[in-house]
Design a protein around this motif. Structure first.
Motif, short mmCIF file in Angstrom:
data_model
loop_
_atom_site.label_atom_id
_atom_site.label_comp_id
_atom_site.label_asym_id
_atom_site.label_seq_id
_atom_site.Cartn_x
_atom_site.Cartn_y
_atom_site.Cartn_z
N ALA A 326 -11.10 -16.49 2.39
CA ALA A 326 -11.29 -15.18 2.86
C ALA A 326 -10.01 -14.67 3.57
CB ALA A 326 -12.48 -15.19 3.69
N LYS A 327 -9.47 -15.25 4.62
CA LYS A 327 -8.18 -14.90 5.26
C LYS A 327 -6.98 -14.66 4.50
CE LYS A 327 -5.54 -16.30 9.24
NZ LYS A 327 -4.10 -16.65 9.16
N LEU A 328 -6.66 -15.52 3.53
CA LEU A 328 -5.58 -15.19 2.57
C LEU A 328 -5.68 -13.86 1.70
CD1 LEU A 328 -5.30 -16.52 -0.56
CD2 LEU A 328 -5.42 -18.64 0.59
N MET A 329 -7.10 -13.84 1.06
CA MET A 329 -7.15 -12.64 0.20
C MET A 329 -7.16 -11.46 0.88
SD MET A 329 -9.78 -14.39 -2.34
CE MET A 329 -10.18 -12.86 -3.33
N THR A 330 -7.80 -11.39 2.39
CA THR A 330 -7.93 -10.14 2.82
C THR A 330 -6.55 -9.87 3.48
OG1 THR A 330 -10.22 -10.89 3.61
CG2 THR A 330 -8.99 -9.12 4.84
N GLU A 331 -5.85 -10.87 3.87
CA GLU A 331 -4.42 -10.43 4.46
C GLU A 331 -3.70 -9.77 3.41
OE1 GLU A 331 -3.91 -13.61 8.12
OE2 GLU A 331 -2.97 -13.99 6.15
N GLN A 332 -3.67 -10.20 2.15
CA GLN A 332 -3.08 -9.64 1.05
C GLN A 332 -3.29 -8.43 0.61
OE1 GLN A 332 -0.13 -10.87 -0.14
NE2 GLN A 332 0.07 -8.89 -1.11
N ASP A 333 -4.74 -8.20 0.40
CA ASP A 333 -5.28 -6.94 0.37
C ASP A 333 -4.95 -5.71 1.20
OD1 ASP A 333 -5.91 -7.16 -2.63
OD2 ASP A 333 -7.83 -7.77 -1.81
N LEU A 334 -4.96 -6.15 2.45
CA LEU A 334 -4.67 -5.31 3.52
C LEU A 334 -3.21 -4.75 3.39
CD1 LEU A 334 -6.17 -4.11 6.03
CD2 LEU A 334 -5.19 -5.79 7.36
N VAL A 335 -2.21 -5.49 2.90
CA VAL A 335 -0.85 -5.07 2.74
C VAL A 335 -0.71 -4.09 1.67
CG1 VAL A 335 1.40 -5.99 1.78
CG2 VAL A 335 0.20 -7.36 3.34
N TYR A 336 -1.67 -4.42 0.44
CA TYR A 336 -1.64 -3.52 -0.62
C TYR A 336 -2.29 -2.14 -0.18
CZ TYR A 336 -0.85 -7.46 -3.68
OH TYR A 336 0.00 -8.39 -4.38
N VAL A 337 -3.28 -2.17 0.54
CA VAL A 337 -4.12 -1.21 1.08
C VAL A 337 -3.27 -0.15 1.92
CG1 VAL A 337 -6.40 -0.27 2.10
CG2 VAL A 337 -6.35 -1.90 0.41
N LYS A 338 -2.51 -0.85 2.71
CA LYS A 338 -1.84 0.01 3.80
C LYS A 338 -0.66 0.74 3.04
CE LYS A 338 -1.99 -2.47 8.10
NZ LYS A 338 -1.65 -3.88 8.83
N ARG A 339 -0.09 0.08 1.93
CA ARG A 339 0.63 1.06 1.07
C ARG A 339 0.08 2.18 0.33
NH1 ARG A 339 3.05 -2.65 -3.32
NH2 ARG A 339 3.82 -0.54 -4.17
N GLU A 340 -1.34 2.10 0.08
CA GLU A 340 -1.99 3.16 -0.39
C GLU A 340 -2.10 4.03 0.69
OE1 GLU A 340 -4.98 0.97 -3.45
OE2 GLU A 340 -5.99 1.68 -1.70
N ALA A 341 -2.36 3.81 1.93
CA ALA A 341 -2.34 4.84 2.84
C ALA A 341 -0.98 5.47 2.99
CB ALA A 341 -2.63 4.04 4.16
N THR A 342 0.02 4.78 2.95
CA THR A 342 1.32 5.56 3.08
C THR A 342 2.02 6.43 1.89
OG1 THR A 342 2.34 3.54 2.73
CG2 THR A 342 2.13 4.26 5.06
N GLU A 343 1.61 5.53 0.86
CA GLU A 343 2.05 6.32 -0.37
C GLU A 343 1.03 7.12 -1.15
OE1 GLU A 343 3.24 3.03 -3.23
OE2 GLU A 343 4.27 2.12 -1.61
N GLY A 344 -0.30 7.32 -0.78
CA GLY A 344 -0.96 8.26 -1.32
C GLY A 344 -1.55 8.10 -2.69
N HIS A 345 -1.25 7.04 -3.31
CA HIS A 345 -2.22 6.67 -4.73
C HIS A 345 -2.68 5.12 -4.60
CE1 HIS A 345 1.39 4.64 -6.01
NE2 HIS A 345 2.18 5.26 -5.27
N PRO A 346 -3.25 4.77 -5.57
CA PRO A 346 -3.84 3.44 -5.63
C PRO A 346 -2.73 2.44 -5.93
CG PRO A 346 -5.06 4.93 -7.14
CD PRO A 346 -3.93 5.74 -6.75
N VAL A 347 -2.54 1.37 -5.00
CA VAL A 347 -1.74 0.36 -5.22
C VAL A 347 -2.23 -0.94 -5.97
CG1 VAL A 347 -0.12 -1.22 -4.01
CG2 VAL A 347 -0.16 1.14 -3.61
N VAL A 348 -3.60 -1.18 -5.54
CA VAL A 348 -4.23 -2.34 -5.88
C VAL A 348 -4.30 -2.48 -7.33
CG1 VAL A 348 -6.50 -3.19 -5.61
CG2 VAL A 348 -5.54 -2.60 -3.79
N THR A 349 -4.41 -1.32 -7.89
CA THR A 349 -4.61 -1.52 -9.42
C THR A 349 -3.55 -1.63 -10.33
OG1 THR A 349 -4.74 0.80 -9.53
CG2 THR A 349 -6.91 -0.27 -9.86
#
Ligand code: NAP
Ligand code: GDD
Length: 355
Positions: A326-349
Protein backbone atom coordinates in the motif's frame (compact mmCIF):
# COMPACT_ATOMS: atom_id res chain seq x y z
CA UNK A 1 24.60 -18.25 -26.28
CA UNK A 2 21.92 -16.11 -24.65
CA UNK A 3 18.62 -17.75 -23.71
CA UNK A 4 15.70 -16.52 -25.82
CA UNK A 5 12.29 -15.85 -24.29
CA UNK A 6 9.02 -14.75 -25.85
CA UNK A 7 6.67 -12.80 -23.57
CA UNK A 8 3.04 -12.34 -24.58
CA UNK A 9 1.40 -9.57 -22.56
CA UNK A 10 4.71 -7.69 -22.32
CA UNK A 11 2.87 -4.35 -22.42
CA UNK A 12 0.97 -5.32 -19.24
CA UNK A 13 1.94 -5.07 -15.57
CA UNK A 14 3.66 -8.46 -15.15
CA UNK A 15 5.08 -8.58 -18.68
CA UNK A 16 6.98 -5.33 -18.12
CA UNK A 17 8.55 -6.49 -14.82
CA UNK A 18 9.33 -9.95 -16.25
CA UNK A 19 11.03 -8.34 -19.28
CA UNK A 20 13.25 -6.32 -16.91
CA UNK A 21 14.08 -9.43 -14.88
CA UNK A 22 14.98 -11.54 -17.93
CA UNK A 23 17.09 -8.76 -19.48
CA UNK A 24 18.98 -8.45 -16.17
CA UNK A 25 19.73 -12.19 -16.44
CA UNK A 26 21.18 -11.78 -19.96
CA UNK A 27 18.19 -13.13 -21.91
CA UNK A 28 17.19 -12.04 -25.40
CA UNK A 29 13.59 -10.94 -24.83
CA UNK A 30 11.00 -10.93 -27.63
CA UNK A 31 7.84 -9.11 -26.65
CA UNK A 32 4.55 -9.64 -28.44
CA UNK A 33 2.63 -6.42 -28.87
CA UNK A 34 -0.92 -6.23 -30.18
CA UNK A 35 -2.02 -3.43 -32.40
CA UNK A 36 -3.69 -0.51 -30.61
CA UNK A 37 -4.98 2.83 -31.86
CA UNK A 38 -3.04 4.67 -29.14
CA UNK A 39 0.40 3.77 -27.73
CA UNK A 40 0.16 0.77 -25.37
CA UNK A 41 3.87 0.59 -24.50
CA UNK A 42 4.01 3.04 -21.55
CA UNK A 43 5.21 0.29 -19.19
CA UNK A 44 8.13 -0.77 -21.43
CA UNK A 45 9.15 2.40 -23.28
CA UNK A 46 12.26 2.61 -21.09
CA UNK A 47 13.44 -0.79 -22.42
CA UNK A 48 13.61 0.17 -26.12
CA UNK A 49 17.25 0.26 -27.26
CA UNK A 50 18.43 -1.96 -24.37
CA UNK A 51 20.65 -4.91 -25.38
CA UNK A 52 18.55 -8.01 -25.98
CA UNK A 53 15.17 -6.22 -26.11
CA UNK A 54 13.01 -6.87 -29.18
CA UNK A 55 9.35 -6.31 -30.01
CA UNK A 56 7.10 -7.78 -32.67
CA UNK A 57 3.39 -7.53 -33.48
CA UNK A 58 1.29 -10.55 -32.59
CA UNK A 59 -2.15 -11.36 -31.23
CA UNK A 60 -3.30 -14.39 -29.28
CA UNK A 61 -6.37 -14.67 -31.53
CA UNK A 62 -4.23 -15.25 -34.65
CA UNK A 63 -2.80 -18.78 -34.97
CA UNK A 64 -0.87 -18.25 -38.19
CA UNK A 65 0.94 -15.26 -36.81
CA UNK A 66 1.86 -17.15 -33.63
CA UNK A 67 3.27 -19.94 -35.80
CA UNK A 68 5.32 -17.50 -37.87
CA UNK A 69 6.70 -15.67 -34.83
CA UNK A 70 7.57 -18.80 -32.81
CA UNK A 71 9.17 -20.50 -35.83
CA UNK A 72 11.28 -17.43 -36.60
CA UNK A 73 12.45 -16.70 -33.04
CA UNK A 74 12.94 -20.32 -31.92
CA UNK A 75 12.65 -19.37 -28.23
CA UNK A 76 13.89 -21.47 -25.32
CA UNK A 77 10.97 -20.23 -23.18
CA UNK A 78 7.48 -18.85 -23.86
CA UNK A 79 5.82 -16.88 -21.05
CA UNK A 80 2.11 -16.56 -21.87
CA UNK A 81 0.97 -13.56 -19.83
CA UNK A 82 -1.36 -12.10 -22.47
CA UNK A 83 -5.02 -12.00 -21.46
CA UNK A 84 -8.18 -9.97 -21.13
CA UNK A 85 -7.39 -9.86 -17.44
CA UNK A 86 -10.30 -7.90 -15.91
CA UNK A 87 -12.84 -10.15 -14.19
CA UNK A 88 -15.65 -7.55 -14.22
CA UNK A 89 -15.09 -6.78 -17.91
CA UNK A 90 -15.19 -10.51 -18.72
CA UNK A 91 -18.96 -10.42 -18.04
CA UNK A 92 -19.27 -7.72 -20.72
CA UNK A 93 -16.98 -9.34 -23.33
CA UNK A 94 -17.17 -13.09 -22.52
CA UNK A 95 -16.47 -14.35 -26.04
CA UNK A 96 -13.40 -12.16 -26.51
CA UNK A 97 -12.21 -13.17 -23.04
CA UNK A 98 -12.49 -16.88 -23.80
CA UNK A 99 -10.95 -16.52 -27.25
CA UNK A 100 -7.89 -14.74 -25.86
CA UNK A 101 -7.49 -16.46 -22.49
CA UNK A 102 -8.51 -20.05 -23.31
CA UNK A 103 -7.97 -20.50 -27.04
CA UNK A 104 -4.84 -18.28 -27.01
CA UNK A 105 -2.89 -20.80 -24.86
CA UNK A 106 -4.25 -23.68 -26.98
CA UNK A 107 -2.97 -21.94 -30.13
CA UNK A 108 0.51 -21.50 -28.61
CA UNK A 109 0.66 -25.09 -27.34
CA UNK A 110 -0.50 -26.45 -30.70
CA UNK A 111 2.24 -24.44 -32.41
CA UNK A 112 4.87 -25.79 -30.02
CA UNK A 113 3.58 -29.31 -30.57
CA UNK A 114 3.51 -28.99 -34.37
CA UNK A 115 6.96 -27.43 -34.56
CA UNK A 116 8.41 -30.07 -32.25
CA UNK A 117 10.76 -27.49 -30.72
CA UNK A 118 11.95 -27.95 -27.09
CA UNK A 119 10.24 -24.76 -25.89
CA UNK A 120 9.37 -24.41 -22.21
CA UNK A 121 5.87 -22.93 -21.79
CA UNK A 122 4.55 -20.89 -18.83
CA UNK A 123 0.79 -20.37 -18.39
CA UNK A 124 -0.42 -17.43 -16.30
CA UNK A 125 -3.09 -19.23 -14.29
CA UNK A 126 -5.11 -17.47 -11.63
CA UNK A 127 -6.59 -17.76 -8.15
CA UNK A 128 -9.83 -16.63 -9.78
CA UNK A 129 -10.17 -20.29 -10.87
CA UNK A 130 -10.96 -21.18 -7.22
CA UNK A 131 -13.95 -18.84 -7.38
CA UNK A 132 -16.42 -19.65 -4.60
CA UNK A 133 -13.73 -21.45 -2.64
CA UNK A 134 -14.11 -25.09 -1.66
CA UNK A 135 -11.18 -25.10 0.77
CA UNK A 136 -9.34 -22.56 2.95
CA UNK A 137 -6.54 -21.78 2.31
CA UNK A 138 -6.41 -22.73 -1.36
CA UNK A 139 -3.66 -25.10 -2.48
CA UNK A 140 -2.57 -26.69 -5.78
CA UNK A 141 -4.95 -29.56 -4.93
CA UNK A 142 -8.05 -27.44 -4.18
CA UNK A 143 -10.87 -28.02 -6.71
CA UNK A 144 -11.75 -25.13 -9.01
CA UNK A 145 -15.17 -23.45 -8.82
CA UNK A 146 -15.00 -20.46 -11.19
CA UNK A 147 -17.61 -17.70 -11.02
CA UNK A 148 -16.87 -15.61 -14.12
CA UNK A 149 -16.13 -16.00 -17.83
CA UNK A 150 -12.58 -14.94 -16.93
CA UNK A 151 -12.25 -17.62 -14.22
CA UNK A 152 -13.59 -20.32 -16.51
CA UNK A 153 -11.32 -19.27 -19.40
CA UNK A 154 -8.36 -19.68 -17.05
CA UNK A 155 -9.57 -23.14 -15.94
CA UNK A 156 -9.52 -24.25 -19.60
CA UNK A 157 -6.02 -22.80 -20.04
CA UNK A 158 -4.81 -24.52 -16.86
CA UNK A 159 -6.05 -27.94 -17.96
CA UNK A 160 -4.95 -27.66 -21.58
CA UNK A 161 -1.46 -26.82 -20.30
CA UNK A 162 -1.46 -30.02 -18.21
CA UNK A 163 -2.88 -32.07 -21.09
CA UNK A 164 -0.10 -30.94 -23.47
CA UNK A 165 2.44 -31.69 -20.74
CA UNK A 166 1.26 -35.23 -20.11
CA UNK A 167 0.01 -36.03 -23.63
CA UNK A 168 2.84 -34.62 -25.73
CA UNK A 169 5.69 -34.41 -23.25
CA UNK A 170 5.93 -30.61 -23.60
CA UNK A 171 7.61 -28.71 -20.75
CA UNK A 172 4.45 -26.79 -19.84
CA UNK A 173 3.88 -25.35 -16.35
CA UNK A 174 1.16 -23.37 -14.60
CA UNK A 175 1.73 -20.61 -12.08
CA UNK A 176 -1.49 -20.15 -10.09
CA UNK A 177 -0.92 -16.58 -9.02
CA UNK A 178 -3.07 -14.78 -6.46
CA UNK A 179 -3.78 -11.05 -6.91
CA UNK A 180 -0.61 -9.04 -7.32
CA UNK A 181 -0.33 -5.33 -7.71
CA UNK A 182 2.19 -2.54 -8.26
CA UNK A 183 2.46 1.08 -9.35
CA UNK A 184 2.09 -0.35 -12.89
CA UNK A 185 -1.27 -1.99 -12.10
CA UNK A 186 -4.09 -1.13 -14.54
CA UNK A 187 -6.12 1.78 -13.20
CA UNK A 188 -9.46 -0.10 -13.09
CA UNK A 189 -8.31 -2.77 -10.61
CA UNK A 190 -9.41 -1.95 -7.09
CA UNK A 191 -6.01 -1.45 -5.41
CA UNK A 192 -4.81 1.07 -7.98
CA UNK A 193 -8.20 2.74 -8.25
CA UNK A 194 -7.99 3.41 -4.50
CA UNK A 195 -4.35 4.63 -4.47
CA UNK A 196 -5.10 7.06 -7.32
CA UNK A 197 -8.51 8.11 -5.99
CA UNK A 198 -7.45 8.76 -2.39
CA UNK A 199 -4.28 10.56 -3.57
CA UNK A 200 -6.45 12.89 -5.64
CA UNK A 201 -8.83 13.42 -2.71
CA UNK A 202 -5.90 14.22 -0.40
CA UNK A 203 -4.87 17.03 -2.78
CA UNK A 204 -8.42 18.34 -3.26
CA UNK A 205 -8.58 17.21 -6.92
CA UNK A 206 -11.54 14.89 -6.33
CA UNK A 207 -14.30 14.79 -3.68
CA UNK A 208 -15.37 11.13 -3.45
CA UNK A 209 -14.35 7.69 -4.71
CA UNK A 210 -17.08 5.24 -5.74
CA UNK A 211 -16.44 1.55 -5.13
CA UNK A 212 -18.33 -1.77 -5.28
CA UNK A 213 -18.09 -4.68 -2.84
CA UNK A 214 -15.99 -3.57 0.15
CA UNK A 215 -16.26 -6.95 1.87
CA UNK A 216 -14.43 -8.97 -0.81
CA UNK A 217 -11.19 -10.40 0.56
CA UNK A 218 -8.05 -10.96 -1.47
CA UNK A 219 -4.53 -12.29 -0.93
CA UNK A 220 -2.61 -9.32 -2.37
CA UNK A 221 1.10 -9.49 -3.24
CA UNK A 222 3.60 -7.40 -5.20
CA UNK A 223 4.03 -8.04 -8.93
CA UNK A 224 7.82 -7.61 -8.80
CA UNK A 225 8.07 -10.44 -6.21
CA UNK A 226 5.74 -12.61 -8.30
CA UNK A 227 7.65 -12.38 -11.62
CA UNK A 228 10.64 -13.92 -9.76
CA UNK A 229 8.39 -16.91 -9.07
CA UNK A 230 7.26 -17.04 -12.70
CA UNK A 231 10.88 -17.30 -13.85
CA UNK A 232 11.70 -19.91 -11.18
CA UNK A 233 8.77 -22.08 -12.28
CA UNK A 234 10.33 -22.49 -15.74
CA UNK A 235 13.83 -23.11 -14.28
CA UNK A 236 12.62 -26.05 -12.16
CA UNK A 237 13.99 -29.36 -13.44
CA UNK A 238 10.57 -30.64 -14.42
CA UNK A 239 7.30 -29.01 -15.49
CA UNK A 240 4.76 -28.67 -12.68
CA UNK A 241 2.04 -26.42 -11.24
CA UNK A 242 2.80 -23.98 -8.42
CA UNK A 243 0.60 -21.68 -6.35
CA UNK A 244 2.01 -18.23 -5.61
CA UNK A 245 0.48 -16.17 -2.77
CA UNK A 246 1.35 -14.31 0.44
CA UNK A 247 -0.91 -16.43 2.68
CA UNK A 248 -2.59 -13.29 4.09
CA UNK A 249 -6.06 -12.10 3.21
CA UNK A 250 -7.52 -8.59 3.56
CA UNK A 251 -10.79 -6.95 2.57
CA UNK A 252 -11.17 -4.10 0.09
CA UNK A 253 -12.27 -2.03 3.12
CA UNK A 254 -8.94 -2.75 4.87
CA UNK A 255 -7.05 -1.75 1.69
CA UNK A 256 -8.89 1.59 1.66
CA UNK A 257 -8.04 2.18 5.35
CA UNK A 258 -4.37 1.24 4.82
CA UNK A 259 -3.93 3.52 1.79
CA UNK A 260 -5.68 6.29 3.73
CA UNK A 261 -3.15 5.90 6.58
CA UNK A 262 -0.26 6.46 4.16
CA UNK A 263 -1.95 9.72 3.09
CA UNK A 264 -2.51 10.92 6.67
CA UNK A 265 -6.24 10.07 6.61
CA UNK A 266 -8.20 8.17 9.25
CA UNK A 267 -11.12 6.49 7.51
CA UNK A 268 -14.12 5.15 9.44
CA UNK A 269 -17.34 3.59 8.11
CA UNK A 270 -20.99 4.57 8.60
CA UNK A 271 -24.19 2.98 7.29
CA UNK A 272 -24.83 -0.34 5.60
CA UNK A 273 -25.17 -1.76 2.09
CA UNK A 274 -25.59 0.79 -0.67
CA UNK A 275 -25.74 3.57 1.93
CA UNK A 276 -22.38 2.79 3.50
CA UNK A 277 -19.91 5.66 3.48
CA UNK A 278 -16.24 6.08 4.30
CA UNK A 279 -15.53 9.23 6.27
CA UNK A 280 -12.16 10.86 6.85
CA UNK A 281 -12.21 11.59 10.59
CA UNK A 282 -9.65 14.37 10.14
CA UNK A 283 -11.88 16.46 7.85
CA UNK A 284 -15.29 14.93 8.65
CA UNK A 285 -15.92 14.58 4.92
CA UNK A 286 -17.44 11.59 3.12
CA UNK A 287 -14.79 10.32 0.72
CA UNK A 288 -15.98 6.78 -0.14
CA UNK A 289 -19.41 5.89 -1.54
CA UNK A 290 -20.90 2.69 -2.97
CA UNK A 291 -21.91 2.48 -6.61
CA UNK A 292 -23.64 -0.78 -7.60
CA UNK A 293 -22.25 -0.39 -11.13
CA UNK A 294 -19.07 -1.96 -9.70
CA UNK A 295 -20.91 -5.06 -8.42
CA UNK A 296 -20.41 -8.20 -10.51
CA UNK A 297 -23.16 -10.66 -11.55
CA UNK A 298 -21.24 -13.27 -9.52
CA UNK A 299 -18.67 -12.35 -6.90
CA UNK A 300 -15.61 -14.12 -5.54
CA UNK A 301 -15.79 -13.19 -1.86
CA UNK A 302 -12.65 -14.74 -0.43
CA UNK A 303 -9.19 -15.81 -1.59
CA UNK A 304 -6.23 -16.90 0.50
CA UNK A 305 -3.41 -19.03 -0.87
CA UNK A 306 -0.97 -21.51 0.61
CA UNK A 307 2.30 -21.22 -1.35
CA UNK A 308 4.25 -23.74 0.76
CA UNK A 309 4.97 -25.97 -2.27
CA UNK A 310 6.66 -23.09 -4.14
CA UNK A 311 8.45 -22.01 -0.95
CA UNK A 312 9.85 -25.50 -0.45
CA UNK A 313 10.61 -26.59 -4.01
CA UNK A 314 11.42 -23.27 -5.73
CA UNK A 315 12.85 -21.51 -2.68
CA UNK A 316 10.52 -18.58 -3.42
CA UNK A 317 9.06 -16.29 -0.76
CA UNK A 318 6.95 -13.12 -0.95
CA UNK A 319 9.01 -10.16 0.28
CA UNK A 320 6.46 -7.34 0.35
CA UNK A 321 3.84 -6.97 3.09
CA UNK A 322 0.28 -5.71 2.69
CA UNK A 323 1.22 -2.42 4.33
CA UNK A 324 4.48 -2.17 2.32
CA UNK A 325 2.54 -2.69 -0.91
CA UNK A 326 0.00 0.00 0.00
CA UNK A 327 2.87 2.36 0.88
CA UNK A 328 4.86 1.90 -2.31
CA UNK A 329 1.80 2.21 -4.57
CA UNK A 330 0.42 5.24 -2.72
CA UNK A 331 3.77 7.06 -2.69
CA UNK A 332 4.11 6.63 -6.45
CA UNK A 333 0.55 7.68 -7.23
CA UNK A 334 0.95 10.75 -5.04
CA UNK A 335 3.89 11.78 -7.26
CA UNK A 336 1.74 11.38 -10.42
CA UNK A 337 -1.23 13.16 -8.88
CA UNK A 338 0.91 16.08 -7.66
CA UNK A 339 1.97 16.53 -11.28
CA UNK A 340 -1.71 16.56 -12.27
CA UNK A 341 -2.25 19.36 -9.75
CA UNK A 342 0.56 21.48 -11.20
CA UNK A 343 0.20 20.59 -14.89
CA UNK A 344 -3.62 20.72 -14.92
CA UNK A 345 -4.21 17.55 -16.97
CA UNK A 346 -4.44 13.81 -16.19
CA UNK A 347 -0.97 12.31 -15.72
CA UNK A 348 -1.92 8.89 -14.36
CA UNK A 349 -3.41 7.74 -17.67
CA UNK A 350 -0.40 8.97 -19.67
CA UNK A 351 2.35 7.97 -17.33
CA UNK A 352 5.64 6.36 -18.26
CA UNK A 353 6.10 3.58 -15.73
CA UNK A 354 9.63 2.96 -14.49
CA UNK A 355 8.98 1.91 -10.91
P1 NAP B 1 -2.50 -6.85 -17.68
O1 NAP B 1 -1.72 -5.74 -17.09
O2 NAP B 1 -3.95 -6.65 -17.96
O3 NAP B 1 -1.77 -7.27 -19.05
C1 NAP B 1 -2.40 -8.12 -19.98
C2 NAP B 1 -1.56 -8.15 -21.24
O4 NAP B 1 -2.20 -9.00 -22.21
C3 NAP B 1 -1.38 -6.79 -21.93
O5 NAP B 1 -0.09 -6.70 -22.45
C4 NAP B 1 -2.40 -6.86 -23.06
O6 NAP B 1 -2.10 -6.01 -24.15
C5 NAP B 1 -2.24 -8.32 -23.46
N1 NAP B 1 -3.33 -8.82 -24.29
C6 NAP B 1 -4.66 -8.72 -24.09
N2 NAP B 1 -5.34 -9.31 -25.10
C7 NAP B 1 -4.42 -9.79 -25.96
C8 NAP B 1 -4.48 -10.47 -27.20
N3 NAP B 1 -5.65 -10.81 -27.77
N4 NAP B 1 -3.32 -10.81 -27.82
C9 NAP B 1 -2.12 -10.49 -27.26
N5 NAP B 1 -1.99 -9.84 -26.08
C10 NAP B 1 -3.14 -9.50 -25.44
O7 NAP B 1 -2.38 -8.17 -16.78
P2 NAP B 1 -1.31 -8.55 -15.64
O8 NAP B 1 -1.83 -8.11 -14.34
O9 NAP B 1 0.04 -8.17 -16.09
O10 NAP B 1 -1.45 -10.15 -15.66
C11 NAP B 1 -0.63 -10.95 -16.52
C12 NAP B 1 -1.28 -12.31 -16.69
O11 NAP B 1 -1.42 -12.95 -15.43
C13 NAP B 1 -2.68 -12.29 -17.30
O12 NAP B 1 -2.82 -13.46 -18.08
C14 NAP B 1 -3.60 -12.37 -16.09
O13 NAP B 1 -4.84 -12.93 -16.45
C15 NAP B 1 -2.79 -13.28 -15.20
N6 NAP B 1 -2.98 -13.10 -13.77
C16 NAP B 1 -2.87 -11.88 -13.21
C17 NAP B 1 -3.00 -11.73 -11.85
C18 NAP B 1 -2.87 -10.39 -11.18
O14 NAP B 1 -3.32 -10.26 -10.04
N7 NAP B 1 -2.25 -9.41 -11.80
C19 NAP B 1 -3.23 -12.87 -11.04
C20 NAP B 1 -3.33 -14.11 -11.65
C21 NAP B 1 -3.18 -14.22 -13.01
P3 NAP B 1 -2.49 -4.42 -24.14
O15 NAP B 1 -1.45 -3.74 -23.28
O16 NAP B 1 -2.43 -4.05 -25.55
O17 NAP B 1 -3.85 -4.33 -23.51
N1 GDD C 1 -12.14 -3.46 -10.12
C1 GDD C 1 -12.87 -3.11 -9.05
N2 GDD C 1 -13.37 -1.82 -8.99
N3 GDD C 1 -13.09 -4.00 -8.06
C2 GDD C 1 -13.81 -3.60 -6.99
C3 GDD C 1 -14.33 -2.31 -6.87
C4 GDD C 1 -14.12 -1.37 -7.92
O1 GDD C 1 -14.55 -0.23 -7.89
N4 GDD C 1 -14.97 -2.22 -5.68
C5 GDD C 1 -14.86 -3.41 -5.07
N5 GDD C 1 -14.16 -4.26 -5.88
C6 GDD C 1 -13.86 -5.67 -5.58
C7 GDD C 1 -14.20 -6.64 -6.72
O2 GDD C 1 -15.60 -6.91 -6.75
C8 GDD C 1 -13.35 -7.84 -6.30
O3 GDD C 1 -14.02 -8.61 -5.35
C9 GDD C 1 -12.12 -7.19 -5.63
O4 GDD C 1 -12.48 -5.83 -5.38
C10 GDD C 1 -10.86 -7.24 -6.49
O5 GDD C 1 -11.18 -6.76 -7.77
P1 GDD C 1 -10.06 -6.48 -8.88
O6 GDD C 1 -9.03 -5.58 -8.35
O7 GDD C 1 -10.77 -6.08 -10.14
O8 GDD C 1 -9.35 -7.91 -9.04
P2 GDD C 1 -9.95 -9.37 -9.20
O9 GDD C 1 -9.69 -10.11 -7.92
O10 GDD C 1 -11.33 -9.36 -9.70
O11 GDD C 1 -9.03 -9.97 -10.36
C11 GDD C 1 -7.62 -9.81 -10.32
O12 GDD C 1 -7.04 -10.88 -9.64
C12 GDD C 1 -7.17 -12.17 -10.27
C13 GDD C 1 -6.49 -13.20 -9.38
O13 GDD C 1 -7.37 -13.60 -8.37
C14 GDD C 1 -7.13 -9.71 -11.78
O14 GDD C 1 -5.77 -9.33 -11.77
C15 GDD C 1 -7.23 -11.03 -12.50
O15 GDD C 1 -6.57 -10.93 -13.77
C16 GDD C 1 -6.53 -12.09 -11.65
O16 GDD C 1 -6.54 -13.34 -12.29
Amino acid sequence: MAQKAIISGITGQDGSYLAELLLSKGYEVYGLQRRASLPNTGRIDHLYGKKGFNMTYADLSDSSNLLRVIKKIEPDEFYNLGAQSHVGVSFDVPEFTVNTNALGPLRILETIRNLGMPIKYYQASSSEMFGKVLEIPQRETTPFNPQSPYGLSKVFAFHITKIYRTGYNIFASNGILFNHESPRRGINFVTRKVTIGLSRISLGLQKTLKLGNLDAKRDWGYSKDYVEAIWKILQHKEPDDFLIATGETHSVREWVEEVGKHLGMSITWKGKGLLEKGIDQKTGKTIIEIDPIHFRPNEVEFLQGDSSKAQKILNWKPKTTFSGLAKLMTEQDLVYVKREATEGHPVVTQQKFQV
